[in-house]
Design an enzyme around this catalytic site. Structure first.
Site, PDB file in Angstrom:
ATOM      1  CG  HIS A  61      -0.025   0.076   2.511  1.00  0.00           C
ATOM      2  ND1 HIS A  61       0.254  -0.849   3.083  1.00  0.00           N
ATOM      3  CD2 HIS A  61      -0.166   0.983   3.542  1.00  0.00           C
ATOM      4  CE1 HIS A  61       1.306  -0.618   4.252  1.00  0.00           C
ATOM      5  NE2 HIS A  61       0.644   0.628   4.398  1.00  0.00           N
ATOM      6  CG  HIS A  63      -0.438   4.245   4.515  1.00  0.00           C
ATOM      7  ND1 HIS A  63      -1.118   3.620   5.501  1.00  0.00           N
ATOM      8  CD2 HIS A  63      -1.466   5.060   4.312  1.00  0.00           C
ATOM      9  CE1 HIS A  63      -2.373   3.789   5.492  1.00  0.00           C
ATOM     10  NE2 HIS A  63      -2.625   4.710   4.733  1.00  0.00           N
ATOM     11  CG  ASP A  65       4.690   3.336   7.277  1.00  0.00           C
ATOM     12  OD1 ASP A  65       3.823   3.578   6.699  1.00  0.00           O
ATOM     13  OD2 ASP A  65       4.692   2.238   7.971  1.00  0.00           O
ATOM     14  CG  HIS A  66       4.436   0.194   4.276  1.00  0.00           C
ATOM     15  ND1 HIS A  66       4.441  -1.080   4.321  1.00  0.00           N
ATOM     16  CD2 HIS A  66       3.850   0.677   5.286  1.00  0.00           C
ATOM     17  CE1 HIS A  66       4.009  -1.408   5.592  1.00  0.00           C
ATOM     18  NE2 HIS A  66       3.763  -0.153   6.072  1.00  0.00           N
ATOM     19  CG  HIS A 139      -3.781  -0.721   6.287  1.00  0.00           C
ATOM     20  ND1 HIS A 139      -3.675  -0.734   7.856  1.00  0.00           N
ATOM     21  CD2 HIS A 139      -2.851   0.081   5.979  1.00  0.00           C
ATOM     22  CE1 HIS A 139      -2.743   0.223   8.033  1.00  0.00           C
ATOM     23  NE2 HIS A 139      -2.184   0.695   7.138  1.00  0.00           N
ATOM     24  CG  ASP A 210       1.020  -1.518   7.727  1.00  0.00           C
ATOM     25  OD1 ASP A 210       1.945  -2.265   7.753  1.00  0.00           O
ATOM     26  OD2 ASP A 210       0.904  -0.274   7.587  1.00  0.00           O
ATOM     27  CG  HIS A 268       4.101  -2.154  10.502  1.00  0.00           C
ATOM     28  ND1 HIS A 268       3.272  -1.436  11.384  1.00  0.00           N
ATOM     29  CD2 HIS A 268       4.607  -1.322   9.470  1.00  0.00           C
ATOM     30  CE1 HIS A 268       2.938  -0.134  10.631  1.00  0.00           C
ATOM     31  NE2 HIS A 268       3.889  -0.300   9.588  1.00  0.00           N
TER      32      HIS A 268
END
Length: 309
Positions: A61, A63, A65-66, A139, A210, A268
């Site tokens: 996904h 976001h 941090d990914h 998520h 996530d 995570h």
């Protein structure tokens, strides 16, 4: 044929001095794959000596941090005079965002970059005797998990039995192992099932990204050799996990138990737990009898064949 997984980033949304944002490198013989690409991933790849020989990045996904490591990684590859094409796989509707990340510095890399949207249930990549499949996760945004699933391997060839049946050593051995019947000099026909055992399962590596605990992960991770599951929180923050679309370590353990997975990696990890992940381990082990570990950045694990001695 080797398969190993290196954890390049194991933190939750907020990195710590010991944990980088999410990224997992998987090497299957000569093929290298990157699952998610948090900020600073290219440095982690240098630090832990995985190299940059990857042809596919699988984004769960978008976001930050990914995915915020994509611009830096692509630029590093460009500086290293890469010319091989790179494919980036992402959930539906995220292609344009990923393309913007690739060209975030205002320039395009000198090598081809293809962005491919993949829907849960689809095969993102079909390789040589394996495939990478996308599956549903839950998520706060459009997201998928990925399962690297190898084809079944040939059954074991029983040489002694073949010789007992009169099969001469040589090409007929190979033909039988390939599934073809052979005729002997006296006219006798020997069929493969007489000398070849049942097909042997390949390996299965599953990464959720996530997610809350969901049935689709259980299905994707059935008999997985390694399940890497979101375990952002311990049970003390179960309500927070639900509110933010994450899992607790105990919930990850319950998913692994239902799936019959062999090993469970909890990743995570929220920065609130700093260096103490004992609660995560205790909670997952209370419901899952297989091997459980919380990887540190740089940890590498080998994934053996299910029938390995």
């Amino acid at each position: 044929m080797s398969m190993r997984v290196t954890f390049l980033g194991t933190s939750g949304a907020v990195p710590t001095t010991h944990r980088n944002p999410t990224a997992i490198y998987c090497q299957r013989e000569g093929d290298g794959f990157l699952f998610d690409c948090g900020e600073g991933t290219q440095r982690q790849m240098m630090r832990f000596r995985t190299g940059f020989s990857i042809d596919h990045i699988f984004v769960t996904h978008t976001h930050g941090d990914h995915v915020l490591g994509i611009p830096g990684l692509v630029q590093t590859m460009d500086f290293n005079e890469r010319d091989a094409a790179l494919a980036i796989h992402c959930p539906p509707g995220e292609k344009r965002l990923v393309e913007r990340l690739v060209s975030a510095t205002g320039t395009r890399p000198s090598f081809p970059v293809r962005v491919n949207e993949v829907t849960a249930g689809e095969v993102a990549l079909r390789g040589d005797e394996y495939e990478v499949r996308a599956f549903d996760v839950e998520h706060r945004t459009t997201a998928v998990g990925y399962a690297l699933v190898e084809d079944d391997r040939k059954g074991r060839f029983d040489r002694d039995r073949a010789e007992e049946l009169g099969v001469p050593v040589g090409p007929k051995f190979s033909a039988l192992h390939e599934g073809r019947s052979v005729e002997l000099d006296d006219g006798t026909v020997v069929d493969p099932e007489q000398v070849v055992g049942d097909p042997r399962p390949g390996r299965r590596f599953v990464y959720t990204g996530d997610t809350e605990p969901v049935d689709s992960t259980v299905e994707a991770a059935t008999r997985a050799d390694l399940l890497v599951h979101d375990a952002t929180f311990a049970e003390d923050r179960r309500d927070r996990a639900s509110q933010t679309g994450h899992s607790t370590a105990k919930q990850a353990g319950e998913v692994a138990a239902r799936a019959g997975a062999k090993r469970l990696a909890l990743t995570h990890i929220s920065s609130r737990y700093a260096g103490d992940v004992s609660a995560h381990l205790d909670e997952a082990r209370s419901v899952f009898a297989g091997e459980v570990f919380v990887p540190e950045d740089g940890d590498t694990v080998e994934i053996p064949y299910p029938d390995a001695a």
